[in-house]
Write a protein that holds these residues in place. Structure first.
Motif, PDB file in Angstrom:
ATOM      1  N   UNK A  59       0.851  -1.192   0.000  1.00 27.19           N
ATOM      2  CA  UNK A  59       0.000   0.000   0.000  1.00 27.19           C
ATOM      3  C   UNK A  59       0.884   1.237   0.000  1.00 27.19           C
ATOM      4  N   UNK A  60       0.696   2.174  -0.972  1.00 27.89           N
ATOM      5  CA  UNK A  60       1.650   3.283  -1.113  1.00 27.89           C
ATOM      6  C   UNK A  60       1.968   4.022   0.170  1.00 27.89           C
ATOM      7  N   UNK A  61       0.977   4.511   0.884  1.00 26.87           N
ATOM      8  CA  UNK A  61       1.248   5.267   2.098  1.00 26.87           C
ATOM      9  C   UNK A  61       1.808   4.410   3.203  1.00 26.87           C
ATOM     10  N   UNK A  62       1.140   3.299   3.459  1.00 29.68           N
ATOM     11  CA  UNK A  62       1.575   2.413   4.536  1.00 29.68           C
ATOM     12  C   UNK A  62       2.889   1.731   4.186  1.00 29.68           C
ATOM     13  N   UNK A  63       3.126   1.521   2.894  1.00 27.49           N
ATOM     14  CA  UNK A  63       4.340   0.845   2.473  1.00 27.49           C
ATOM     15  C   UNK A  63       5.588   1.564   2.943  1.00 27.49           C
ATOM     16  N   UNK A  64       5.555   2.890   2.915  1.00 26.09           N
ATOM     17  CA  UNK A  64       6.720   3.648   3.378  1.00 26.09           C
ATOM     18  C   UNK A  64       6.948   3.451   4.868  1.00 26.09           C
ATOM     19  N   UNK A  65       5.857   3.372   5.632  1.00 27.42           N
ATOM     20  CA  UNK A  65       5.990   3.147   7.068  1.00 27.42           C
ATOM     21  C   UNK A  65       6.537   1.745   7.345  1.00 27.42           C
ATOM     22  N   UNK A  66       6.072   0.767   6.567  1.00 31.17           N
ATOM     23  CA  UNK A  66       6.584  -0.591   6.723  1.00 31.17           C
ATOM     24  C   UNK A  66       8.065  -0.636   6.401  1.00 31.17           C
ATOM     25  N   UNK A  67       8.475   0.081   5.353  1.00 31.34           N
ATOM     26  CA  UNK A  67       9.889   0.093   4.988  1.00 31.34           C
ATOM     27  C   UNK A  67      10.733   0.719   6.090  1.00 31.34           C
ATOM     28  N   UNK A  68      10.226   1.775   6.724  1.00 33.09           N
ATOM     29  CA  UNK A  68      10.965   2.366   7.845  1.00 33.09           C
ATOM     30  C   UNK A  68      11.105   1.362   8.980  1.00 33.09           C
ATOM     31  N   UNK A  69      10.034   0.587   9.223  1.00 26.04           N
ATOM     32  CA  UNK A  69      10.093  -0.429  10.265  1.00 26.04           C
ATOM     33  C   UNK A  69      11.099  -1.520   9.907  1.00 26.04           C
ATOM     34  N   UNK A  70      11.109  -1.932   8.637  1.00 27.28           N
ATOM     35  CA  UNK A  70      12.075  -2.931   8.180  1.00 27.28           C
ATOM     36  C   UNK A  70      13.492  -2.451   8.450  1.00 27.28           C
ATOM     37  N   UNK A  71      13.769  -1.215   8.076  1.00 31.55           N
ATOM     38  CA  UNK A  71      15.123  -0.677   8.278  1.00 31.55           C
ATOM     39  C   UNK A  71      15.464  -0.583   9.765  1.00 31.55           C
ATOM     40  N   UNK A  72      14.498  -0.136  10.586  1.00 30.08           N
ATOM     41  CA  UNK A  72      14.765   0.040  12.013  1.00 30.08           C
ATOM     42  C   UNK A  72      15.015  -1.298  12.699  1.00 30.08           C
ATOM     43  N   UNK A  73      14.191  -2.309  12.383  1.00 32.27           N
ATOM     44  CA  UNK A  73      14.368  -3.606  13.019  1.00 32.27           C
ATOM     45  C   UNK A  73      15.610  -4.321  12.496  1.00 32.27           C
ATOM     46  N   UNK A  74      15.941  -4.114  11.233  1.00 37.37           N
ATOM     47  CA  UNK A  74      17.186  -4.681  10.709  1.00 37.37           C
ATOM     48  C   UNK A  74      18.374  -4.152  11.510  1.00 37.37           C
ATOM     49  N   UNK A  75      18.338  -2.876  11.796  1.00 39.42           N
ATOM     50  CA  UNK A  75      19.442  -2.311  12.577  1.00 39.42           C
ATOM     51  C   UNK A  75      19.411  -2.822  14.017  1.00 39.42           C
ATOM     52  N   UNK A  76      18.221  -2.842  14.612  1.00 42.43           N
ATOM     53  CA  UNK A  76      18.102  -3.231  16.026  1.00 42.43           C
ATOM     54  C   UNK A  76      18.517  -4.685  16.255  1.00 42.43           C
ATOM     55  N   UNK A  77      18.121  -5.581  15.364  1.00 41.29           N
ATOM     56  CA  UNK A  77      18.358  -7.009  15.584  1.00 41.29           C
ATOM     57  C   UNK A  77      19.701  -7.463  15.019  1.00 41.29           C
ATOM     58  N   UNK A  78      20.120  -6.864  13.895  1.00 39.01           N
ATOM     59  CA  UNK A  78      21.277  -7.388  13.158  1.00 39.01           C
ATOM     60  C   UNK A  78      22.440  -6.399  13.049  1.00 39.01           C
TER      61      UNK A  78
END
Length: 445
Positions: free
Chosen positions: A330-349
């Motif tokens: 979803x265009x709007x929500x997709x950007x928020x999901x991508x931010x979450x992906x980046x944040x959790x990638x950093x936090x966990x890995x």
């Protein structure tokens, strides 16, 4: 039944004679394989006991059995037929050695010991997804794939039972390698442990483990969820209390069936509960949690380190959750999901990979830090496990994976040759080659 690799005809058989015994191997696909070799035995919930030298000739032409484990339907979404023809057997402390088809005991080839991932609950050393033939053929290395105990059988202790049994299994396998790999053409002074996800997490902890000194010279730590490794004592204790009634004898099926109930006790413990089984500090062979960094520092001058992550690790887990996957499109929500992906990638890995590299260098060791971002249109660029088909290009397993959607197999093969060259180059020299592919960013320190 699956579509796993089959042993070659007996007419292609070869023999290797090592301190552990004489092993009948098989030739095929440009390599020679000695598979399913015992390195230890263990009673349930007990430390491994090294396997004594074998009398007579040992048939090493069958795959190592997998540790008994619950079904992992998410694996079926990522790879085709993930376990192939492997059987599950509690007597699973085996390893397989793959060498170039012209290797001999005097070859002195770099040795790469593979530790598979799977959140400490799934996978096996001889799973088709980890077929090392291409790596061995192209780079003239010896690859040893280790199968070890998982889940409640290997990575949960407490309430009178020892912890870290899977880690003790790996130490015993590395002792076997040190004593025997020269007979297969390997160089005992050039042993590299390499692994992905939980396998990489295990390797990072082996660097701090009592008894590991001298067992390996180099380590490749890929996509280790080190951000989940601390502060787990209360969670592990709650799980151990749930597991205390599991039988130490009898059919293993009852233990495997109970694993989901044991893991459910971790749900209240936040992000760490996403990987409930794992290493436990303060139990052999690991130091107490507050002593971990000092233990890492002591090993740093003796171990060259290549540590890194993929750029968007968590994208894989989003893709495996249908509601999250729909939201990501979803265009709007997709950007928020991508931010979450980046944040959790950093936090966990990524954050803890960077910290490990910095600490290693500060303690006098050599460490290179990488970020891998391979991918393509319609695929999951930089997602967790995207490096596996590059290292182990077993086409029947990986060609239909959503990780590679829209990427021609020829591109996967070409990119994989580059990754295998970099990994094997590090195994030879302890350094990352000067020329790396554009999807691999390297900080050499």
């Amino acid at each position: 039944m699956g579509r796993g690799r089959q042993p070659q005809p007996a007419a292609t058989a070869l023999r290797f004679t090592a301190p552990a015994g004489t092993f009948t191997a098989r030739r095929g696909d440009g390599v020679v394989r000695a598979t399913g070799i015992r390195y230890a035995r263990a009673e349930r919930f007990a430390p491994p006991v090294p396997e004594p030298p074998a009398a007579g000739v040992v048939d090493a032409t069958s795959w190592s059995p997998a540790c008994p484990q619950p079904p992992a339907p998410e694996l079926e979404l990522v790879v085709t037929d993930p376990m192939g023809e492997l059987v599950a057997d509690e007597d699973c402390l085996r390893l397989s050695v793959t060498v170039p088809d012209d290797a001999d005991p005097g070859s002195g080839l770099p040795v790469m010991v593979w530790v598979h991932g799977g959140s400490y609950v799934s996978g096996a050393g001889d799973a088709p997804a980890y077929d090392p033939a291409a790596l061995v053929r192209e780079q003239r290395v010896v690859v040893v794939a280790v199968t070890y105990r998982l889940g409640v059988l290997g990575f949960l202790g407490g309430h009178g039972r020892p912890a870290n049994l899977g880690l003790l299994d790996l130490l015993q396998a590395l002792r076997w390698v040190r004593e025997n790999v020269a007979a297969f053409g390997g160089d005992t002074d050039a042993v590299t442990v390499f692994g992905e996800s939980a396998g990489a997490d295990a390797i990072a902890h082996l660097m701090a483990a009592d008894g590991a000194r001298g067992l390996f010279r180099r380590a490749v730590v890929s996509s280790a969820p080190l951000g989940l490794s601390r502060g787990r004592a209360r969670m592990s204790d709650a799980m151990a209390a749930e597991a205390a009634s599991l039988p130490a004898t009898g059919p293993v099926a009852a233990v495997v069936e109970a694993q989901a109930r044991v893991a459910a006790r971790a749900r209240r413990y936040g992000l760490a509960g996403a990987m409930p089984f794992g290493t436990q500090y303060g139990s052999p062979p690991l130091p107490a949690e507050e002593e971990l960094e000092a233990a890492w520092a002591r090993s740093a001058p003796e171990v060259d380190l290549l540590v890194g992550t993929n750029s968007r690790e968590v994208a894989l887990f989003v893709a495996l959750l249908p509601p999250a996957a729909r939201l990501a499109r979803t265009p709007g929500a997709g950007r928020a999901v991508e931010r979450l992906v980046r944040a959790l990638t950093r936090r966990i890995y990524a954050r803890d990979a960077e910290r490990l590299a910095r600490r290693h260098r500060a303690a006098g060791g050599r460490a290179a830090l990488y970020t891998l971002s391979f991918g393509g249109p319609g695929a999951l660029p930089g997602a967790h496990a995207i490096d596996l088909p590059l290292l182990f290009p077993h086409r029947p397993t990986w060609a239909a994976s959503p990780l590679l959607a829209g990427i021609p197999w020829e591109e996967v093969e070409a990119a994989g040759r580059e990754v295998r060259r970099v990994w094997a180059g590090f195994a030879r020299t302890g350094e990352v080659p000067a020329d790396v592919p554009p999807f691999l960013r390297v900080d050499r320190g």
